[in-house]
Design an enzyme around this catalytic site. Structure first.
Site, PDB file in Angstrom:
ATOM      1  N   HIS A   5      -0.790   3.958 -30.288  1.00  0.00           N
ATOM      2  CA  HIS A   5      -1.326   3.563 -31.591  1.00  0.00           C
ATOM      3  C   HIS A   5      -0.827   2.159 -31.898  1.00  0.00           C
ATOM      4  O   HIS A   5       0.372   1.956 -32.141  1.00  0.00           O
ATOM      5  CB  HIS A   5      -0.886   4.549 -32.674  1.00  0.00           C
ATOM      6  CG  HIS A   5      -1.642   5.838 -32.655  1.00  0.00           C
ATOM      7  ND1 HIS A   5      -1.574   6.732 -31.610  1.00  0.00           N
ATOM      8  CD2 HIS A   5      -2.518   6.377 -33.557  1.00  0.00           C
ATOM      9  CE1 HIS A   5      -2.360   7.769 -31.870  1.00  0.00           C
ATOM     10  NE2 HIS A   5      -2.944   7.572 -33.037  1.00  0.00           N
TER      11      HIS A   5
ATOM     12  N   ALA B 291      -6.574  10.993 -40.995  1.00  0.00           N
ATOM     13  CA  ALA B 291      -6.277  10.746 -39.582  1.00  0.00           C
ATOM     14  C   ALA B 291      -6.512   9.281 -39.200  1.00  0.00           C
ATOM     15  O   ALA B 291      -7.001   8.476 -40.004  1.00  0.00           O
ATOM     16  CB  ALA B 291      -7.123  11.671 -38.709  1.00  0.00           C
ATOM     17  N   HIS B 292      -6.196   8.950 -37.932  1.00  0.00           N
ATOM     18  CA  HIS B 292      -6.281   7.559 -37.485  1.00  0.00           C
ATOM     19  C   HIS B 292      -7.722   7.043 -37.487  1.00  0.00           C
ATOM     20  O   HIS B 292      -8.668   7.770 -37.248  1.00  0.00           O
ATOM     21  CB  HIS B 292      -5.648   7.382 -36.103  1.00  0.00           C
ATOM     22  CG  HIS B 292      -6.197   8.259 -35.031  1.00  0.00           C
ATOM     23  ND1 HIS B 292      -5.503   8.571 -33.895  1.00  0.00           N
ATOM     24  CD2 HIS B 292      -7.388   8.893 -34.888  1.00  0.00           C
ATOM     25  CE1 HIS B 292      -6.226   9.336 -33.107  1.00  0.00           C
ATOM     26  NE2 HIS B 292      -7.383   9.544 -33.692  1.00  0.00           N
ATOM     27  N   ASN B 293      -7.836   5.759 -37.828  1.00  0.00           N
ATOM     28  CA  ASN B 293      -9.109   5.007 -37.797  1.00  0.00           C
ATOM     29  C   ASN B 293     -10.108   5.436 -38.864  1.00  0.00           C
ATOM     30  O   ASN B 293     -11.274   5.026 -38.827  1.00  0.00           O
ATOM     31  CB  ASN B 293      -9.780   5.108 -36.421  1.00  0.00           C
ATOM     32  CG  ASN B 293      -8.859   4.699 -35.294  1.00  0.00           C
ATOM     33  OD1 ASN B 293      -8.087   3.752 -35.427  1.00  0.00           O
ATOM     34  ND2 ASN B 293      -8.907   5.430 -34.190  1.00  0.00           N
TER      35      ASN B 293
ATOM     36  N   SER C   2     -11.542   8.579 -37.229  1.00  0.00           N
ATOM     37  CA  SER C   2     -12.712   7.693 -37.090  1.00  0.00           C
ATOM     38  C   SER C   2     -13.878   8.072 -37.987  1.00  0.00           C
ATOM     39  O   SER C   2     -15.011   7.645 -37.759  1.00  0.00           O
ATOM     40  CB  SER C   2     -13.181   7.647 -35.622  1.00  0.00           C
ATOM     41  OG  SER C   2     -12.137   7.193 -34.789  1.00  0.00           O
TER      42      SER C   2
END
Length: 307
Positions: free
Chosen positions: A187, A228-230, A248
């Site tokens: 990350h 969550a990420h993105n 995402s």
């Protein structure tokens, strides 16, 4: 505290809030209360009224009732302040007349560790909070106790971060190596948080993998949520407690997520509403009300409706 009715009506006029008053023009308000626990000389509010409500209110002295229902104006002993949006007007008045003005001086708990030098004015940091060197913080940001902020996080002005929040930890991304073992994806991104954002207690916001996780302006996130990420969350989104947003995913402006789960890599259209307990597995178009497992669109959203 003693507030003359004229102070309230002057404030409404100065802020271009349309109202109509019916009752004692010499009214003095001393307290505030919910409709369920009435107190004499108080202001309260309600969206809709019935005869039982009115009889209860009529038993108290000098109640200022903020509502939008003209039907019960025959109750002469009650002071009515008629407005289009009682909920909004009540809390505007509450904040203006009954809350303590914020202290603009910065304050840092002696048990906090603040390593960044990129920090604005009017900052407050609670006990046992850690802020890493590569974090940037704007002006008038409030950060509670036991908060961790690290790994290229940027926080805009007037944002509030409640206790127990973690921002910038790695997300849940993995690949399988040649030996069949799970390996975490590096990350390298950060988190960008806009202005006037609220992040509720014990919420987590993961850093991006290659690009940043983005929370835009005026987003309000409840307690115990996970971003969550993105993920990209656009302006003015409301996220109720327990919501999980998969990696995402894009949440467009003016969406309300009501304690639901959103799968990875989806797009939720602007002005949509996701009902409580729903699990979203497909994109949701804009201006739609979706609910269920899997979530299905059941009707259009009335854009005139105020959540």
């Amino acid at each position: 505290m003693m507030i003359n009715l004229s102070e309230i009506t002057d404030f409404l006029c100065n802020n271009n809030i349309v109202y109509k008053f019916h009752g004692n023009k010499n009214l003095i308000v001393q307290h505030y209360c919910p409709i369920s626990i009435l107190k004499d000389h108080s202001m309260t509010w309600m969206r809709s009224l019935n005869e039982q409500d009115m009889e209860k209110i009529a038993n108290h002295k000098n109640i200022l009732l903020i509502c939008n229902n003209f039907e019960y104006s025959q109750y002469q002993q009650i002071n009515f302040l008629f407005v289009d949006n009682p909920h909004k007007v009540f809390f505007i008045l509450l904040e203006n007349f009954f809350t303590t003005p914020k202290n603009n001086a910065s304050s840092f708990s002696s048990t906090s560790v603040v390593e960044t030098r990129c920090i604005g004015e009017g900052i407050s940091v609670g006990h046992h909070t850690y802020i890493a060197p590569n974090v940037k913080i704007g002006n008038n940001v409030q950060i509670g106790s036991n908060v961790t902020i690290e790994n290229n996080v940027c926080i805009g002005n007037h944002t509030v971060i409640e206790s127990g929040v973690v921002i910038g930890a790695c997300g849940f991304g993995h690949y399988v190596d040649n030996n069949g073992k799970n390996v975490r994806v590096p990350h390298l991104g950060g988190v960008r948080i806009g202005k006037h954002v609220n992040i509720g207690a014990n919420t987590t916001i993961a850093r991006g993998t290659l690009s940043d996780t983005i929370i835009n302006d005026y987003v309000k996130i409840d307690n115990l949520c996970h971003i969550a990420h993105n993920v990209v969350i656009n302006d003015n989104v409301l996220i109720a407690g327990g919501t999980v947003i998969g990696g995402s995913t894009i949440i467009n402006e003016d969406v309300w997520l009501s304690s639901c789960k959103i799968a990875n890599s989806l797009v939720i259209g602007a002005h949509s509403y996701i009902g409580g307990g729903s699990i979203v597995t497909k994109n949701i178009p804009e201006n739609k009300f979706a609910v269920g497992y899997p979530a299905r669109v059941v009707k259009n959203v009335d854009l005139e409706k105020s959540w």
